[in-house]
Every structure is written in structure tokens, then in C-alpha cells.
Design an enzyme around this catalytic site. Structure first.
Site, PDB file in Angstrom:
ATOM      1  N   HIS A  26     -74.266 126.852  62.165  1.00  0.00           N
ATOM      2  CA  HIS A  26     -73.306 126.183  61.224  1.00  0.00           C
ATOM      3  C   HIS A  26     -73.007 126.822  59.936  1.00  0.00           C
ATOM      4  CE1 HIS A  26     -75.321 123.280  63.878  1.00  0.00           C
ATOM      5  NE2 HIS A  26     -74.316 122.503  64.002  1.00  0.00           N
ATOM      6  N   ASP A 153     -71.428 114.357  54.626  1.00  0.00           N
ATOM      7  CA  ASP A 153     -70.755 113.224  55.155  1.00  0.00           C
ATOM      8  C   ASP A 153     -71.377 112.339  55.895  1.00  0.00           C
ATOM      9  OD1 ASP A 153     -68.447 113.094  53.404  1.00  0.00           O
ATOM     10  OD2 ASP A 153     -68.011 114.965  54.638  1.00  0.00           O
ATOM     11  N   ASN A 183     -66.755 117.256  51.714  1.00  0.00           N
ATOM     12  CA  ASN A 183     -65.620 117.953  52.235  1.00  0.00           C
ATOM     13  C   ASN A 183     -64.793 117.256  53.208  1.00  0.00           C
ATOM     14  OD1 ASN A 183     -67.089 117.864  54.914  1.00  0.00           O
ATOM     15  ND2 ASN A 183     -68.339 119.484  54.136  1.00  0.00           N
ATOM     16  N   HIS A 258     -67.564 124.078  61.218  1.00  0.00           N
ATOM     17  CA  HIS A 258     -68.801 123.421  61.226  1.00  0.00           C
ATOM     18  C   HIS A 258     -69.865 124.192  62.069  1.00  0.00           C
ATOM     19  CE1 HIS A 258     -71.374 119.835  61.027  1.00  0.00           C
ATOM     20  NE2 HIS A 258     -71.456 120.111  62.312  1.00  0.00           N
ATOM     21  N   GLU A 405     -87.018  98.598  57.857  1.00  0.00           N
ATOM     22  CA  GLU A 405     -88.053  99.379  58.333  1.00  0.00           C
ATOM     23  C   GLU A 405     -87.840 100.926  58.460  1.00  0.00           C
ATOM     24  OE1 GLU A 405     -87.495  95.287  60.211  1.00  0.00           O
ATOM     25  OE2 GLU A 405     -86.055  96.894  59.635  1.00  0.00           O
ATOM     26  N   HIS A 455     -98.234  91.888  66.197  1.00  0.00           N
ATOM     27  CA  HIS A 455     -97.528  90.801  66.891  1.00  0.00           C
ATOM     28  C   HIS A 455     -97.152  91.785  68.139  1.00  0.00           C
ATOM     29  CE1 HIS A 455     -97.540  88.767  63.346  1.00  0.00           C
ATOM     30  NE2 HIS A 455     -96.959  87.439  63.671  1.00  0.00           N
ATOM     31  N   ASP A 463     -92.124  83.087  69.381  1.00  0.00           N
ATOM     32  CA  ASP A 463     -90.850  83.684  68.793  1.00  0.00           C
ATOM     33  C   ASP A 463     -90.048  84.323  69.819  1.00  0.00           C
ATOM     34  OD1 ASP A 463     -90.975  82.922  66.386  1.00  0.00           O
ATOM     35  OD2 ASP A 463     -92.058  84.856  65.425  1.00  0.00           O
ATOM     36  N   HIS A 467     -88.943  89.282  69.819  1.00  0.00           N
ATOM     37  CA  HIS A 467     -89.867  89.695  68.814  1.00  0.00           C
ATOM     38  C   HIS A 467     -91.180  90.132  69.732  1.00  0.00           C
ATOM     39  CE1 HIS A 467     -87.543  88.045  65.952  1.00  0.00           C
ATOM     40  NE2 HIS A 467     -88.194  88.144  64.948  1.00  0.00           N
TER      41      HIS A 467
END
Length: 657
Positions: A26, A153, A183, A258, A405, A455, A463, A467
Site C-alpha cells: 500500500h 478514514d 484523504n 491505495h 466491550e 455467565h 435471561d 445471553h
């Protein structure tokens, strides 16, 4: 007088020549950001290539890791001993340090592995936070440096960027400066094809100082960096408007630069446009001299720092934290604690057992740093005496990561990579997939952070399947260089934590139960049996008829099944297997003796994938074959047939065949 134009053009030339020689890579980003990099290093970076791990060096993170030739070019020109021109000539070739994307540990001067976009930015947040936390502990004489990031970006489009930007702003990380390679080009074409986000407004909304400059105006870039460094109350984004592939007459400003070589003809034209008449991989002495002056400046700063650090009353604690000797008393403390557990026989969830042993760990190891992604009361990651890290108290040792997370996992990598801390952070095991990209980098880099994932099965109950993790443990076990622990009781949990904290090159996953589990290791052993990965918990008199192998909460089921089988005159041994990875490392004879030659039944309230080597052909598996459902835990175990009776029947069926 320093010629920053030639310094930048040297970077452009090395990038286009190396990519052309490799026929891969690149060139666009290194050529576009060469001016920014030349100014940053020439006027601001504090770094000493002769001592790459100098603790108070400035950190430079190339988050846009596909532009790796920018970093390799910089490190070569600075004079890093392991980055000679032969490495540049052999970019992306086997046996050389110049990998397609920068890889931590492969070469000096690479602070973190980057390439998965956004990871470098998010990891740098951890580094910048670590700098502030160490500064609060040891003072300006020992810790006083900056964290610089070059981001593209793509990094800012990735979801992890939002978590990282938000956290850095909230924490007031004023010694973090991000230089955005604005860019307006992605692989598919212009960024306007896929995004309309006002990035500067996004950063400002997250509490950042935002400065916009022409990335090819060196004085403007220098002024922006000076302004950024003058406000240490908040991090800074410098939006550098650049031209991708800058200098290439026919390809600059287009996606064509690129991820592909420019081609021999275009490179020749670029040399003319840049007034760079030198042959490929040839750098004039005066350009080398300008770059090496940066290294000399850094060496002088490092020598002055060494004098200050040596005279500091905090020196011994500082170097103990960096070197890991702060963990010295842990083995004795854990052994003593295990004896207490065996005597007291507590019945607790392993998430609670984790908190209990962390009380021991955090009391012994002063540079542990805990945290949770908004689940502190569920993960039980905070121990007594811990104080909260905030922009008003960098001296704390517990981080409220919020519902981030992925950002948490990356920040933990950065905290460790910076040096001086042993981080751990918690979430539900089902959400391991939210932070998997950063977990993978922990494993790839050999960063021994600890993920507390509670858990851990249908045992969490009501739940429901959103979960209830059923496939996560199997997928994490499939990842190289990571230890996945699923302890059966408080003793195994203590042993798992001992292994995790003492590890130097392997991250750990703690898969911990919500429901209470009885203590099974009632006879104290000095030896850390969890370190073997699997061991015989209950043996038989004489030859076995069957071996029951289980992990975590299902070891209790295996023990009860063995009792049922014993009443039928069937001799069943029980093997607890808290860590498949460590068991695979044991000698063949030990593994054979542990598993035996009798038929085997595996029990785990998760999917079977990954159990093949443990079970062999003459075997059965008691576990999940699909997702769970919402109901009380006890009912779910019965519904899915994960019971002692079902285990005993599976053993009988094997013996009947």
C-alpha cells in the site's frame, strides 16, 4: 538546516520502491502522510532507537497499519539496528521483519500490531491511559510522554473507533494526539460513496480538541501539533487534509494508489516530480543525517531520564512494575489461600470465587488494573480497596469501561503494551464476540491480559439464549495462543488466576458460572493441578470401566454420575479439564494416563466442537446441540439432558456396545 521536504520524500521513495519490489502493498498512505510524519518526528517525537524499550519514550501507533512502509521507512532512517536496508528491500517476504502490516515483537519500534482498522487507535487509548496512570503513581521525573496515532478514514469508520474516541474524551487523555489522514479515499473509491459522517464534529462531541490543517503544509502541521500539546486537558484530533499517493503525477488522489504498486513508469515520473534523482533504495547522506539527528536528540533525553529515574525514591517500584517482579509473592499467597478454601469448602459461583481470589491477587500484586464493561456487579471484578480511574484520579486501579466491550479489550492490550500494568476486564461470555478482534490481537501479540467472562452457559437461566453462550468457548479454544479456563470450583478458579497473572506471553479467558458450585478439591495440594489442563479428580480402585470428563459446572454432574454408576458396580473415573490448551501441552504419557483406555463421556453445557481429541472414538458427549432458552437454570439442565442420570446412561450405553 533540517530539510523536512527531503525527509518526507525519502519516506515516499522507500514506500513506492519497496511496494514495487514486493509487487504487493500500500504505497498511497505512506506517500500521503510523509509530510506529517516528517514534521512529527523531526520536531516533536522523543525516541531513542538505541534503547527501543526506554520506558519514557513517546509512543507512535500506526493505526492505518496497511501503510506499514511508512513505519518501516521511519525506523530505517532513524537507525534502528534491526531495520537495515535489506529489510526494506525484502518488504513482505518470508524471514524478514517487514511484514505486510506492523507486527509487535517482529521489529523494534513497533508498539502494537495494527492492520485490522481501528485497533491501533483503540489500543493507543490504553497506552495513553497507562501513561497518565503511571505518571500519577511515579511523577513527572519518571513518566512524562505522549502518545501519537496516525489514523485513516477506515479506522474512523470502524465501530471500535466510537468506543475508543468516547473513552479517551471521557478520561481526558490530553497526552494523546491523533493525526487523521483525511484523504477521502477508500478501496472502493471516494469516502462519499459510503459515509457522510462529520468526523470532526464527532470527535468534538466526545470531548476532543479538534484542529484542521493542510497535511502537506509542514508549518501548519507543526503549529497544529504545538497547539495540541498546549492543552493537556483533553485529547486532540488533527484532521490532516492529504492527497493519497502524493507525488505520483497520474495516480495521486485516487484509489489506484491505495493497495497496489505504482508501476515502474509511474515511479520514474514520481521521482521527477519529487526532484528525487536517487536510485531505488538509495538515501543521500544528508537525509540520513537529518533523521539520525532525531535519534541523537532522543538518546540525550533518555540519558537525562536515566539520571532522574535513578535518583527517584519511586525507582524500585517503577522498575518492579515494568519488569513483572511485582508478582513475586503470588505463588505463596495462592497456595496459602487454596489451603483455606479446601478447609472451608465454600459453595460459590465461580464468578464469586474469582472475586474472592482477586482479593488475594490484588493485595499482593500492586499493579493489577481491573475493570468491566458495565457489568461490575455481575462479573464481580472489583475488589475491596480498589479506587476508580478517572480524569480526576489517574491514581486509581479500577476502570468503568462502560458498554464498550471491544474498546475495553483494546484498551487492556494498550495498558499492558505500554508497560507497568497487568490488566483484566469483565463482560458476559456471550459478548466475547463483541470484543473478539482485540482478543485475537492479544493472542497474536502474546499480550497476557485476562478476560473475565461470566455467565458461561445455560446455567445463567432466565435471561435466555441471547445471553446463554453455547458456541463461544469452542470458538475461543480454536484461537491459537490463548488459555481458556472453565474452572469447576473455587480452588480451580484460584489456580487459573495464578496461571493467568504469572503468564508472560499468553492471554487468558476465565469462563465463570453464575450459579453456585460446591468445592470439589477438598484435599489441599501445593501443586497447581489446573496448570496440567486436566487431571484425575476421582480415581477408581483397579482398572476403570469408563472415564467421565467434564469442565466447569458440569464436573459436579460427573461426580454425581460416578456415584450412580458405582451403585451399579461400574467403576467410573472423573477427569476435570479446566483448560484444554494446557492439557495439550502435557507429555504424551501424562495425557494417556489421565484419559485412560476405557470408553469416555464428555460433559459440558456447551456445544461439542473441540472435544474430539479429548474423547476419541469410543465416546459420548452430554451437552448442547443448539441454542438455549429462557427458564430457570435447573429446568434447562433437565430440558437439554445435561444431568447425572443422562451421563450415567450414556456410560452404560457405551459399555453395552
Amino acid at each position: 538546516m533540517t530539510n523536512e521536504t527531503n525527509m518526507a520524500n525519502a519516506l515516499r521513495a522507500l514506500a513506492m520502491d519497496a511496494v514495487q519490489a514486493a509487487n504487493s502493498g500500500h504505497p498511497g498512505m505512506p506517500m500521503g502522510m510523509a509530510d506529517v510524519a516528517a514534521v512529527l518526528f523531526s520536531r516533536f517525537m522523543n525516541i531513542d532507537p538505541s534503547t527501543p524499550k526506554w520506558p519514557d519514550r513517546d509512543r507512535f501507533v500506526l493505526s492505518a497499519g496497511h501503510g506499514s512502509m511508512l513505519m518501516y521507512g521511519i525506523n530505517h532512517l532513524l537507525g534502528y539496528a534491526d531495520m537495515d536496508m535489506d529489510q526494506i528491500r525484502n518488504f513482505r517476504q518470508i524471514g524478514y521483519r517487514t511484514a505486510g502490516h506492523p507486527e509487535y515483537g517482529h521489529a523494534d519500534g513497533i508498539e502494537t500490531t495494527t492492520g485490522p482498522l481501528g485497533q491501533g487507535l483503540a489500543t493507543a487509548v490504553g497506552m495513553a491511559l497507562a501513561e497518565r496512570m503511571q505518571n500519577a503513581r511515579f511523577g513527572n521525573d519518571i513518566v512524562n510522554h505522549w502518545t501519537y496515532v496516525i489514523s485513516g478514514d477506515g479506522c474512523l469508520m470502524e465501530g471500535i473507533s466510537h468506543e475508543a474516541i468516547d473513552m479517551a474524551g471521557h478520561m481526558g487523555l490530553g497526552r494523546m494526539i491523533v493525526m487523521w489522514d483525511d484523504n477521502s479515499i477508500t478501496i472502493d473509491g471516494g469516502t462519499d460513496m459510503s459515509t457522510s459522517t462529520d468526523q470532526q464534529a464527532r470527535f468534538a462531541a466526545s470531548g476532543w480538541q479538534v484542529i484542521s490543517v493542510d497535511g502537506h503544509d509542514k508549518e501548519a502541521v507543526a503549529a497544529a501539533l504545538t497547539e495540541a500539546r498546549s492543552d493537556e486537558s483533553r485529547p486532540t484530533l488533527i484532521a490532516c487534509k492529504t492527497i493519497i499517493g502524493c507525488g505520483s503525477p497520474n495516480k495521486q488522489g485516487t484509489a489506484a494508489t491505495h493497495g497496489a504498486p505504482l508501476g515502474d513508469d509511474e515511479i520514474a515520473l514520481t521521482r521527477e516530480a519529487l526532484v528525487w534523482p536517487h536510485a531505488p533504495f538509495t538515501i543521500p547522506d544528508d537525509v540520513y543525517a537529518d533523521w539520525r539527528a532525531i535519534a541523537s536528540r532522543g538518546a540525550a533525553a533518555r540519558e537525562a531520564w536515566e539520571t532522574r529515574a535513578k535518583d527517584s525514591p519511586e525507582a524500585s517500584n517503577f522498575f518492579a512494575a515494568l519488569g513483572g517482579s511485582s508478582r513475586g509473592g503470588l505463588n505463596v499467597a495462592i497456595s496459602k489461600y487454596k489451603a483455606e478454601l479446601s478447609a472451608d469448602k465454600p459453595k460459590v459461583a465461580t464468578r464469586k470465587a474469582s472475586q474472592m481470589v482477586l482479593e488475594v491477587v490484588n493485595a499482593v500484586v500492586p499493579n493489577m488494573v481491573g475493570g468491566s464493561a458495565d457489568l461490575t456487579g455481575s462479573n464481580l471484578t472489583k475488589t475491596s480497596g480498589m479506587t476508580i480511574v478517572s480524569k480526576d484520579n489517574y491514581g486509581g486501579d479500577y476502570i468503568y469501561y462502560g458498554v464498550r466491550e471491544h474498546g475495553m479489550a483494546a484498551a487492556m492490550n494498550g495498558l499492558y503494551l505500554h508497560g507497568g500494568f497487568f490488566p483484566y476486564g469483565g463482560t458476559f461470555l456471550a459478548f466475547a464476540d463483541y470484543c473478539r478482534g482485540s482478543i485475537r490481537l492479544s493472542a497474536l501479540m502474546g499480550v497476557p491480559v485476562t478476560y473475565v467472562m461470566t455467565h458461561d452457559s445455560i446455567g445463567l437461566g432466565e435471561d435466555g439464549p441471547t445471553h446463554q453462550p453455547v458456541e463461544q468457548v469452542a470458538s475461543l479454544r480454536a484461537m491459537p495462543n490463548i488459555n481458556v479456563f472453565r474452572p469447576a470450583d473455587a480452588v480451580e478458579t484460584a489456580e487459573a488466576w495464578e496461571i493467568a497473572v504469572m503468564a508472560n506471553g499468553t492471554p487468558s479467558i476465565m469462563a465463570l458460572s453464575r450459579q453456585g458450585l460446591p468445592l470439589l478439591r477438598t484435599d489441599h495440594t501445593e501443586e497447581n493441578l489446573t496448570a496440567k489442563g486436566a487431571y484425575v479428580l476421582r480415581d477408581t480402585d483397579g482398572n476403570r470401566d469408563v472415564t467421565l470428563i467434564a469442565t466447569g459446572s458440569e464436573v459436579e454432574i460427573a461426580m454425581n454420575a460416578a456415584d450412580i454408576l458405582a451403585a451399579d458396580g461400574i467403576k467410573a473415573a472423573v477427569v476435570s479439564a479446566p483448560c484444554f490448551e494446557l492439557f495439550a501441552e502435557q507429555p504424551v504419557d501424562y495425557r494417556k494416563a489421565t484419559l485412560g483406555t476405557a470408553p469416555r463421556v464428555g460433559i459440558e453445557a456447551l456445544i461439542e466442537q473441540g472435544w474430539g481429541k479429548m474423547l476419541g472414538d469410543n465416546s459420548a458427549f452430554i451437552g448442547m446441540t443448539g441454542f438455549g432458552m429462557s427458564a430457570p437454570a435447573g429446568e434447562l439442565y433437565k430440558k437439554f439432558g445435561i444431568t447425572a442420570d443422562a451421563t450415567a446412561q450414556a456410560a452404560r450405553d457405551l459399555l453395552a456396545n
